[in-house]
Design a protein around this motif. Sequence first.
Motif, mmCIF file in Angstrom:
data_model
loop_
_atom_site.group_PDB
_atom_site.id
_atom_site.type_symbol
_atom_site.label_atom_id
_atom_site.label_comp_id
_atom_site.label_asym_id
_atom_site.label_seq_id
_atom_site.Cartn_x
_atom_site.Cartn_y
_atom_site.Cartn_z
ATOM 1 N N HIS A 153 -11.380 -21.066 -10.802
ATOM 2 C CA HIS A 153 -12.171 -21.527 -11.943
ATOM 3 C C HIS A 153 -11.594 -20.988 -13.240
ATOM 4 C CE1 HIS A 153 -15.221 -22.556 -8.899
ATOM 5 N NE2 HIS A 153 -15.739 -23.348 -9.827
ATOM 6 N N HIS A 154 -12.132 -21.483 -14.338
ATOM 7 C CA HIS A 154 -11.705 -21.100 -15.683
ATOM 8 C C HIS A 154 -11.985 -19.623 -15.969
ATOM 9 C CE1 HIS A 154 -16.004 -21.315 -16.756
ATOM 10 N NE2 HIS A 154 -16.009 -22.383 -15.961
ATOM 11 N N ARG A 155 -11.352 -19.141 -17.009
ATOM 12 C CA ARG A 155 -11.431 -17.712 -17.354
ATOM 13 C C ARG A 155 -12.826 -17.251 -17.785
ATOM 14 N NH1 ARG A 155 -8.405 -19.680 -22.012
ATOM 15 N NH2 ARG A 155 -6.469 -18.920 -21.066
ATOM 16 N N HIS A 156 -13.700 -18.190 -18.122
ATOM 17 C CA HIS A 156 -15.023 -17.820 -18.628
ATOM 18 C C HIS A 156 -16.065 -17.648 -17.527
ATOM 19 C CE1 HIS A 156 -13.544 -18.610 -22.649
ATOM 20 N NE2 HIS A 156 -13.167 -19.819 -22.265
ATOM 21 N N LYS A 157 -15.758 -18.041 -16.311
ATOM 22 C CA LYS A 157 -16.757 -17.957 -15.243
ATOM 23 C C LYS A 157 -17.050 -16.501 -14.931
ATOM 24 C CE LYS A 157 -18.068 -19.926 -10.772
ATOM 25 N NZ LYS A 157 -19.361 -20.352 -11.324
ATOM 26 N N VAL A 158 -18.340 -16.159 -14.796
ATOM 27 C CA VAL A 158 -18.726 -14.750 -14.705
ATOM 28 C C VAL A 158 -19.073 -14.282 -13.298
ATOM 29 C CG1 VAL A 158 -19.537 -14.710 -17.104
ATOM 30 C CG2 VAL A 158 -21.150 -15.287 -15.270
ATOM 31 N N ASP A 159 -19.222 -15.200 -12.340
ATOM 32 C CA ASP A 159 -19.560 -14.776 -10.980
ATOM 33 C C ASP A 159 -18.439 -15.152 -10.016
ATOM 34 O OD1 ASP A 159 -20.458 -17.477 -11.569
ATOM 35 O OD2 ASP A 159 -21.279 -17.541 -9.546
ATOM 36 N N ILE A 200 -14.970 -14.913 7.975
ATOM 37 C CA ILE A 200 -14.676 -16.002 7.041
ATOM 38 C C ILE A 200 -14.262 -15.333 5.742
ATOM 39 C CG2 ILE A 200 -15.612 -17.959 5.742
ATOM 40 C CD1 ILE A 200 -17.575 -18.420 8.033
ATOM 41 N N GLY A 201 -13.002 -15.505 5.361
ATOM 42 C CA GLY A 201 -12.465 -14.822 4.193
ATOM 43 C C GLY A 201 -12.610 -15.634 2.918
ATOM 44 N N PHE A 202 -12.652 -14.924 1.787
ATOM 45 C CA PHE A 202 -12.767 -15.562 0.477
ATOM 46 C C PHE A 202 -11.699 -15.016 -0.457
ATOM 47 C CE2 PHE A 202 -16.858 -16.220 2.349
ATOM 48 C CZ PHE A 202 -17.351 -17.400 1.801
ATOM 49 N N ALA A 203 -11.117 -15.891 -1.242
ATOM 50 C CA ALA A 203 -10.160 -15.494 -2.269
ATOM 51 C C ALA A 203 -10.534 -16.194 -3.571
ATOM 52 C CB ALA A 203 -8.742 -15.861 -1.858
ATOM 53 N N THR A 204 -10.426 -15.475 -4.687
ATOM 54 C CA THR A 204 -10.887 -15.977 -5.981
ATOM 55 C C THR A 204 -9.759 -15.937 -7.004
ATOM 56 O OG1 THR A 204 -13.180 -15.275 -5.608
ATOM 57 C CG2 THR A 204 -12.476 -15.540 -7.891
ATOM 58 N N VAL A 205 -9.626 -17.036 -7.764
ATOM 59 C CA VAL A 205 -8.675 -17.130 -8.868
ATOM 60 C C VAL A 205 -9.464 -17.446 -10.138
ATOM 61 C CG1 VAL A 205 -6.712 -18.416 -9.823
ATOM 62 C CG2 VAL A 205 -6.823 -17.955 -7.362
ATOM 63 N N ARG A 206 -9.141 -16.763 -11.224
ATOM 64 C CA ARG A 206 -9.757 -17.035 -12.516
ATOM 65 C C ARG A 206 -8.673 -17.173 -13.576
ATOM 66 N NH1 ARG A 206 -13.178 -18.195 -9.837
ATOM 67 N NH2 ARG A 206 -15.272 -17.369 -9.554
ATOM 68 N N GLY A 207 -8.676 -18.295 -14.313
ATOM 69 C CA GLY A 207 -7.676 -18.450 -15.347
ATOM 70 C C GLY A 207 -7.740 -19.788 -16.045
ATOM 71 N N GLY A 208 -7.288 -19.803 -17.284
ATOM 72 C CA GLY A 208 -7.165 -21.039 -18.042
ATOM 73 C C GLY A 208 -8.450 -21.824 -18.122
ATOM 74 N N ASP A 209 -8.310 -23.141 -18.024
ATOM 75 C CA ASP A 209 -9.473 -24.024 -18.155
ATOM 76 C C ASP A 209 -9.765 -24.782 -16.867
ATOM 77 O OD1 ASP A 209 -7.322 -25.728 -18.088
ATOM 78 O OD2 ASP A 209 -7.880 -26.875 -19.874
ATOM 79 N N ILE A 210 -9.436 -24.174 -15.711
ATOM 80 C CA ILE A 210 -9.669 -24.825 -14.420
ATOM 81 C C ILE A 210 -11.165 -25.109 -14.269
ATOM 82 C CG2 ILE A 210 -9.436 -24.625 -11.917
ATOM 83 C CD1 ILE A 210 -7.245 -22.500 -12.463
ATOM 84 N N VAL A 211 -11.513 -26.361 -14.087
ATOM 85 C CA VAL A 211 -12.930 -26.730 -13.961
ATOM 86 C C VAL A 211 -13.489 -26.235 -12.634
ATOM 87 C CG1 VAL A 211 -14.561 -28.649 -13.829
ATOM 88 C CG2 VAL A 211 -12.690 -28.703 -15.488
ATOM 89 N N GLY A 212 -12.749 -26.442 -11.548
ATOM 90 C CA GLY A 212 -13.220 -25.962 -10.243
ATOM 91 C C GLY A 212 -12.395 -26.539 -9.106
ATOM 92 N N ASP A 213 -11.668 -25.689 -8.406
ATOM 93 C CA ASP A 213 -10.905 -26.087 -7.223
ATOM 94 C C ASP A 213 -11.405 -25.289 -6.029
ATOM 95 O OD1 ASP A 213 -9.426 -27.547 -9.008
ATOM 96 O OD2 ASP A 213 -7.580 -26.385 -8.789
ATOM 97 N N HIS A 214 -11.622 -25.962 -4.910
ATOM 98 C CA HIS A 214 -12.096 -25.292 -3.693
ATOM 99 C C HIS A 214 -11.330 -25.809 -2.477
ATOM 100 C CE1 HIS A 214 -15.541 -24.815 -6.448
ATOM 101 N NE2 HIS A 214 -15.744 -23.684 -5.807
#
Length: 265
Positions: A153-159, A200-214
């Motif tokens: 998700h984008h850099r502004h997402k807080v959770d 079940i593993g989770f990995a998180t990316v935060r950057g730019g203006d990504i609206v949402g990739d899953h």
Amino acid sequence: MNIAIAGASGRMGRMLIEHVLATEGVTLSGALDVPGAPALGQDAGLLLGRATGVVITSDIEAALAGADCLIDFTRPEGTLVHLAAARRLGVKVVTGTTGFDDAGRAAIAEAAKHIGVVFSANMSVGVNATFKLLEVAAKLLSSGYDIEVIEAHHRHKVDAPSGTALAMGEVVAKALGRDLKTCGVFAREGHTGPRDPNSIGFATVRGGDIVGDHTVMFAGTGERIEITHKSSSRQSYAEGALRAARFLADKPTGLFDMQDVLGLK
């Protein structure tokens, strides 16, 4: 149907207002934002280049006056305040806010005993179709496949992980008869040892203006299956939220999600 929008000057709020104004059968009746927001006192359509006659306010009572339904994509603490006011005033609620703890979820369930509520981690029709695909895949690939959920998700997402990623994990865990609270792995660092095959593993990316990739990856021996949803615009969330609001039109009470709205249950 009269619709009020919370977070009216935010990215999602503006998209929701635009879609309400463009959709027949619904009317923008209120626009709510936090105290101190720069847009307070402005017409809700100003940033869209049109006049609506609805002024953005921080007064919850004023924003909900005359509303049939409040659409809220804000933050948990704000949503719960809005939900309490909506319950008191008999206004239905559609919320796509993520990051609630167990107490917050319990408060939503309690409010739904008095008003109609659609609560979903993701309002996109495509994402909810993906949930069904994941349910089928998990049952078919229940043995011999390691499961990982990767989201960006984008850099502004807080959770983190995103509410949608968690919902995907919950769909998979339920299909496998597991509890995500005990089998979810949300961080890896250092010497972690071999992978627990039931995790079940989770990995998180935060950057730019990504609206949402899953992406949910089922990694087996000699093959890998990946089910991916990518959002390039918030438009799909706004369209889904309005669909959810119309779904609530004849629902005086009850807690629903987008699977209910889309008839996928």
